[in-house]
Design a protein around this motif. Structure first.
Motif, short mmCIF file in Angstrom:
data_model
loop_
_atom_site.label_atom_id
_atom_site.label_comp_id
_atom_site.label_asym_id
_atom_site.label_seq_id
_atom_site.Cartn_x
_atom_site.Cartn_y
_atom_site.Cartn_z
N GLY A 18 0.68 -1.21 0.37
CA GLY A 18 0.12 0.06 0.23
C GLY A 18 1.04 1.27 0.02
N LYS A 19 2.42 0.83 -0.65
CA LYS A 19 3.18 2.23 -0.38
C LYS A 19 2.02 3.53 -0.98
CE LYS A 19 6.63 0.53 -2.79
NZ LYS A 19 6.08 -0.74 -2.82
N GLY A 20 1.99 3.39 -2.42
CA GLY A 20 0.84 4.04 -3.56
C GLY A 20 0.00 5.19 -2.68
N THR A 42 9.44 3.27 -17.27
CA THR A 42 9.38 2.72 -19.36
C THR A 42 7.59 2.38 -18.86
OG1 THR A 42 10.20 0.82 -18.59
CG2 THR A 42 11.29 2.51 -19.33
N ARG A 43 6.72 2.10 -18.31
CA ARG A 43 5.75 1.11 -17.76
C ARG A 43 4.89 2.08 -19.11
NH1 ARG A 43 1.52 3.44 -15.05
NH2 ARG A 43 1.19 3.47 -12.79
N GLN A 44 3.37 1.67 -19.09
CA GLN A 44 2.21 1.99 -19.75
C GLN A 44 1.76 3.03 -18.85
OE1 GLN A 44 1.13 2.59 -22.84
NE2 GLN A 44 3.34 1.67 -23.59
N SER A 45 1.32 3.61 -19.22
CA SER A 45 0.29 5.26 -18.90
C SER A 45 -1.46 4.39 -17.86
CB SER A 45 0.34 6.57 -18.83
OG SER A 45 -0.21 6.72 -19.41
N ARG A 46 -1.36 4.30 -17.09
CA ARG A 46 -2.47 3.81 -16.45
C ARG A 46 -3.34 5.30 -16.27
NH1 ARG A 46 -0.04 1.26 -11.16
NH2 ARG A 46 0.84 -0.03 -11.63
N PRO A 47 -4.98 4.54 -16.84
CA PRO A 47 -6.46 5.91 -17.00
C PRO A 47 -6.14 6.64 -15.56
CG PRO A 47 -7.32 3.38 -17.06
CD PRO A 47 -5.63 3.13 -16.27
N TYR A 75 18.26 3.10 -10.29
CA TYR A 75 17.28 3.24 -11.00
C TYR A 75 16.87 1.50 -10.94
CZ TYR A 75 20.26 0.84 -14.03
OH TYR A 75 21.58 0.32 -14.46
N ALA A 76 15.86 1.17 -11.39
CA ALA A 76 16.10 -0.62 -11.42
C ALA A 76 14.38 -1.35 -11.72
CB ALA A 76 14.78 -0.70 -8.78
N GLU A 77 14.78 -2.59 -11.66
CA GLU A 77 13.77 -2.97 -13.38
C GLU A 77 12.63 -4.14 -12.90
OE1 GLU A 77 15.84 -4.34 -16.42
OE2 GLU A 77 13.76 -4.66 -17.64
N TYR A 82 11.32 -0.27 -16.49
CA TYR A 82 11.93 0.95 -15.61
C TYR A 82 11.89 1.92 -15.00
CZ TYR A 82 16.74 -0.45 -18.48
OH TYR A 82 17.76 -1.31 -18.46
N TYR A 83 12.54 1.39 -13.47
CA TYR A 83 11.97 2.91 -12.54
C TYR A 83 13.43 3.69 -11.81
CZ TYR A 83 7.55 0.25 -13.14
OH TYR A 83 5.96 -0.07 -13.02
N GLY A 84 13.02 5.10 -12.00
CA GLY A 84 14.23 5.21 -11.61
C GLY A 84 14.17 6.54 -11.38
N THR A 85 14.64 7.06 -10.29
CA THR A 85 14.87 8.83 -9.41
C THR A 85 15.85 9.65 -10.12
OG1 THR A 85 13.83 7.28 -8.10
CG2 THR A 85 15.00 9.59 -7.24
N GLU A 103 8.81 7.60 -3.10
CA GLU A 103 7.73 6.27 -3.03
C GLU A 103 8.81 5.28 -4.33
OE1 GLU A 103 4.53 5.30 -4.15
OE2 GLU A 103 5.59 3.63 -4.30
N ILE A 104 9.22 4.27 -3.35
CA ILE A 104 10.15 3.01 -4.50
C ILE A 104 10.35 1.85 -3.83
CG2 ILE A 104 11.26 5.83 -5.82
CD1 ILE A 104 13.26 4.51 -3.88
N GLU A 105 10.71 0.97 -4.68
CA GLU A 105 10.62 -0.27 -4.24
C GLU A 105 11.85 -0.80 -3.37
OE1 GLU A 105 12.78 -2.60 -6.32
OE2 GLU A 105 13.39 -1.00 -6.04
N VAL A 106 12.28 -1.63 -2.98
CA VAL A 106 13.45 -1.97 -2.25
C VAL A 106 14.52 -2.05 -2.20
CG1 VAL A 106 14.00 -3.64 -0.37
CG2 VAL A 106 11.65 -3.34 -0.47
N GLN A 107 14.91 -2.44 -3.57
CA GLN A 107 16.08 -2.27 -4.39
C GLN A 107 16.79 -1.32 -4.42
OE1 GLN A 107 16.16 -4.13 -8.28
NE2 GLN A 107 14.11 -5.36 -7.76
N GLY A 108 15.62 0.14 -5.53
CA GLY A 108 15.87 1.44 -5.28
C GLY A 108 16.49 1.64 -4.01
N ALA A 109 15.73 1.73 -3.19
CA ALA A 109 15.36 2.44 -1.33
C ALA A 109 17.17 1.94 -0.90
CB ALA A 109 14.50 2.06 -0.14
P1 5GP Z 1 3.86 1.16 -9.95
O1 5GP Z 1 4.14 0.89 -11.42
O2 5GP Z 1 2.18 -0.13 -9.78
O3 5GP Z 1 3.52 2.56 -10.20
O4 5GP Z 1 4.80 0.89 -9.05
C1 5GP Z 1 5.99 -0.19 -9.53
C2 5GP Z 1 6.34 -0.09 -7.96
O5 5GP Z 1 7.63 0.65 -8.40
C3 5GP Z 1 6.21 0.68 -6.87
O6 5GP Z 1 6.73 -0.51 -5.48
C4 5GP Z 1 6.87 1.01 -6.65
O7 5GP Z 1 7.06 2.32 -5.78
C5 5GP Z 1 7.70 1.27 -7.52
N1 5GP Z 1 8.54 3.03 -8.15
C6 5GP Z 1 8.55 4.24 -8.55
N2 5GP Z 1 9.15 4.69 -9.28
C7 5GP Z 1 10.27 4.24 -8.55
C8 5GP Z 1 11.63 4.39 -9.01
O8 5GP Z 1 11.68 5.83 -8.84
N3 5GP Z 1 12.83 3.80 -8.59
C9 5GP Z 1 12.15 2.95 -8.22
N4 5GP Z 1 13.37 1.60 -7.58
N5 5GP Z 1 11.09 2.01 -8.02
C10 5GP Z 1 10.01 2.66 -7.93
#
Ligand code: 5GP
Length: 212
Positions: A18-20, A42-47, A75-77, A82-85, A103-109
């Motif tokens: 429930g991070k989001g 790189t994921r698709q945007s949601r509505p 960044y993490a996959e 890909y997701y990155g700060t 608000e990011i997942e554990v590897q990135g944190a």
């Molecule tokens: P969602 O696709 O549901 O928005 O996010 C999937 C996961 O990616 C969530 O756990 C979210 O916290 C994480 N996330 C979002 N942005 C980043 C980021 O910049 N870096 C990393 N490492 N994780 C992220």
């Protein structure tokens, strides 16, 4: 007045915890004016998601350019995307004294912890693994094999809790929000953060006295 650097706050925890939802609740009113660090993905945007507010939605090529140019703090996959700060806005805001919230997942944190150990790392934990499983099932998006995989991953992620500063159990969203805000408030009151300002005031006061 001595400028005080803002705090870097990292909220993380296992998938499905429930991070989001907690982050959205914090930013609904945002009484403490945290600056949200908008990630690139790189994921698709949601509505309903807005580019530049929820995420910067980019192609894989664009994301790889960000990696190559060192534009990302981490960044993490995750689930094939890909997701990155992005780092620039973080530095800029911390220097201005604004608190920046990730608000990011554990590897990135954990990567952020290495790069910026002065950050405040908050682990959002589920009330129980049974409850986490119910939440993941409740999304209705995953089959049994994926749910099992996510639960295994959650176990590994919970084992990484020791690298964090605080744990907040996400039982009730409003309570989790209140706890996170109070952690940040207490961090602002730490002697190390306030001492320079108070010493500067003492210095100014006595210097004025000497000049008179
Ligand atoms: P969602 O696709 O549901 O928005 O996010 C999937 C996961 O990616 C969530 O756990 C979210 O916290 C994480 N996330 C979002 N942005 C980043 C980021 O910049 N870096 C990393 N490492 N994780 C992220």
């Amino acid at each position: 007045m001595v400028a005080t650097r803002g705090l870097l706050i990292v909220l993380s925890g296992p998938s499905g915890v429930g991070k989001g939802t907690v982050r959205s609740a914090i930013f609904k009113n945002n009484p403490f004016n945290y600056v949200y660090s908008v990630s690139a993905t790189t994921r698709q945007s949601r509505p309903g998601e807005i580019d530049g507010k929820d995420y910067y939605f980019v192609s894989r090529e664009e994301f790889e350019k960000l990696i190559e140019t060192d534009a990302l703090l981490e960044y993490a996959e995750y689930v094939g995307n890909y997701y990155g700060t992005p780092i620039a806005r973080i530095e800029e805001n911390l220097a201005k004294g604004n608190d920046v919230f990730l608000e990011i997942e554990v590897q990135g944190a954990l990567k952020v912890r290495q790069a910026m150990p002065e950050g405040i790392f908050i682990f959002l934990a589920p009330p129980s693994l049974q409850e986490l499983e119910s939440r993941i099932c409740g999304r209705g998006t995953d089959d049994d094999a994926i749910i099992f995989e996510r639960m295994q991953m959650a176990r590994e992620e919970i084992n990484l809790m020791q690298h964090y500063d605080y744990v907040v159990v996400n039982d009730q969203v409003e309570q989790a929000v209140a706890k996170i805000n109070s952690i940040i408030l207490s961090e602002h009151l730490k002697v190390d953060r306030v001492i320079d300002q108070i010493n500067a005031d003492i210095h100014n006061y006595f210097q004025k006295g000497d000049e008179e």
